[in-house]
Design a protein around this motif. Structure first.
Motif, PDB file in Angstrom:
ATOM      1  N   HIS A  57       0.863  -1.181   0.000  1.00  0.00           N
ATOM      2  CA  HIS A  57       0.000   0.000   0.000  1.00  0.00           C
ATOM      3  C   HIS A  57       0.899   1.230   0.000  1.00  0.00           C
ATOM      4  O   HIS A  57       2.120   1.094   0.091  1.00  0.00           O
ATOM      5  CB  HIS A  57      -0.941  -0.004   1.216  1.00  0.00           C
ATOM      6  CG  HIS A  57      -0.230   0.031   2.544  1.00  0.00           C
ATOM      7  ND1 HIS A  57       0.509  -1.024   3.026  1.00  0.00           N
ATOM      8  CD2 HIS A  57      -0.126   1.000   3.493  1.00  0.00           C
ATOM      9  CE1 HIS A  57       1.012  -0.715   4.211  1.00  0.00           C
ATOM     10  NE2 HIS A  57       0.657   0.517   4.516  1.00  0.00           N
ATOM     11  N   HIS A  59       2.713   3.745   1.784  1.00  0.00           N
ATOM     12  CA  HIS A  59       3.144   3.822   3.181  1.00  0.00           C
ATOM     13  C   HIS A  59       3.182   5.269   3.676  1.00  0.00           C
ATOM     14  O   HIS A  59       3.522   6.180   2.925  1.00  0.00           O
ATOM     15  CB  HIS A  59       4.545   3.219   3.317  1.00  0.00           C
ATOM     16  CG  HIS A  59       4.578   1.749   3.023  1.00  0.00           C
ATOM     17  ND1 HIS A  59       4.150   0.812   3.925  1.00  0.00           N
ATOM     18  CD2 HIS A  59       4.965   1.063   1.923  1.00  0.00           C
ATOM     19  CE1 HIS A  59       4.275  -0.397   3.392  1.00  0.00           C
ATOM     20  NE2 HIS A  59       4.762  -0.274   2.174  1.00  0.00           N
ATOM     21  N   HIS A 113      -7.089  -0.401   6.199  1.00  0.00           N
ATOM     22  CA  HIS A 113      -5.978   0.417   6.698  1.00  0.00           C
ATOM     23  C   HIS A 113      -5.814   1.624   5.763  1.00  0.00           C
ATOM     24  O   HIS A 113      -5.701   2.763   6.204  1.00  0.00           O
ATOM     25  CB  HIS A 113      -4.704  -0.427   6.759  1.00  0.00           C
ATOM     26  CG  HIS A 113      -3.468   0.365   7.008  1.00  0.00           C
ATOM     27  ND1 HIS A 113      -3.299   1.157   8.116  1.00  0.00           N
ATOM     28  CD2 HIS A 113      -2.335   0.511   6.275  1.00  0.00           C
ATOM     29  CE1 HIS A 113      -2.122   1.751   8.056  1.00  0.00           C
ATOM     30  NE2 HIS A 113      -1.521   1.383   6.941  1.00  0.00           N
ATOM     31  N   ASP A 130      -0.155  -3.855   6.240  1.00  0.00           N
ATOM     32  CA  ASP A 130      -0.593  -3.342   7.545  1.00  0.00           C
ATOM     33  C   ASP A 130      -2.035  -3.746   7.839  1.00  0.00           C
ATOM     34  O   ASP A 130      -2.628  -3.270   8.797  1.00  0.00           O
ATOM     35  CB  ASP A 130      -0.518  -1.811   7.576  1.00  0.00           C
ATOM     36  CG  ASP A 130       0.914  -1.317   7.556  1.00  0.00           C
ATOM     37  OD1 ASP A 130       1.836  -2.145   7.464  1.00  0.00           O
ATOM     38  OD2 ASP A 130       1.101  -0.090   7.642  1.00  0.00           O
TER      39      ASP A 130
HETATM   40 FE   LIG Z   1       0.761   1.540   6.451  1.00  0.00          FE
END
Ligand SMILES: [Fe+2]
Length: 230
Positions: A57, A59, A113, A130
């Motif tokens: 993803h 970050h 997330h 995450d």
């Molecule tokens: Fe993250």
């Protein structure tokens, strides 16, 4: 199989270097830009050719090494199709496979997330980014996160995997390297709940401060910039 789990102390990030063997193609999941030289060294020592690099993803707590590795090795940059990154070469759909020599990963779309979070299933293991951490779960209060989506992703996708599946997250803050779906199902304190509403109640009231790097990391990762280029 070569399975190298590296750790960035500053952001407690796990990076994975994977290949079916010495001299073969390799892929990297969730690289951290400061460690680019280290990754190149590992690849060189094992005579590996880096062909793909994946971010689970966008970050918020570190600058990704995705673009830097592409510049240094010409590997393809891979993310899920919901990613707003401007520098991705291959965008994967939910349930789409991605391969390197003798290795196949399946991307599964697991929003919550962030709205661009994907997990990657490889044989006996899953890279959970995450979305699912060891004894924890990724926060849902920024980057278009959503606690209801996170519940669906965790309970209706990840926890439906075989119980013995190994869990390799993008972070751990307590020195743990991996877990299993069974262990998380039974022991992860965030998952001992009875409904989506109960999960949302926990996640929507965590009151966490933003990651220190957030205002730098997110724009850098969307455009593939280094710290000096921002
Ligand atoms: Fe993250």
């Amino acid at each position: 199989m070569i399975f190298n789990q590296l750790f960035d102390k500053k952001s407690s990030t796990y990076t994975y270097i994977i290949s079916s063997g010495k001299g073969r193609e390799a892929l990297i999941i969730d690289p951290v830009i400061e460690h680019t030289d280290e990754y190149i060294k590992v690849l060189k020592n094992l005579e590996l050719k880096l062909v793909k690099v994946i971010d689970t993803h966008i970050h918020a707590d570190h600058i990704s090494g995705l673009n830097e590795l592409n510049k240094r090795t010409y590997c393809s940059r891979v993310m899920g199709e919901k990613s707003k990154s401007e520098i991705v070469d291959i965008k994967l759909k939910d349930n789409e496979n991605i391969s390197i020599e003798n290795i196949q990963l399946k991307a599964i779309y697991t929003p919550g997330h962030t709205d661009c979070s994907y997990c990657y299933i490889m044989n006996d293991r899953v890279f959970t980014g995450d979305t699912l951490l060891i004894n924890g779960t990724g926060r849902t209060d920024f980057q278009s996160g959503n606690s209801h989506d996170a519940y669906n992703s965790i309970f209706n996708r990840l926890l439906k995997l075989p119980e013995e599946t190994l869990v390799y997250p993008a972070h751990d803050y307590n020195g743990k390297k991996y877990s299993t779906i069974k262990n998380e199902k039974n022991n992860n304190p965030r998952l001992q709940i009875n409904s989506k509403e109960e999960y949302a109640e926990i996640m929507d009231n965590l009151n966490l401060s933003d990651p220190k790097m957030m205002d730098i990391a997110v724009p850098a990762n969307l455009k593939g910039l280094t710290l000096n280029q921002l």
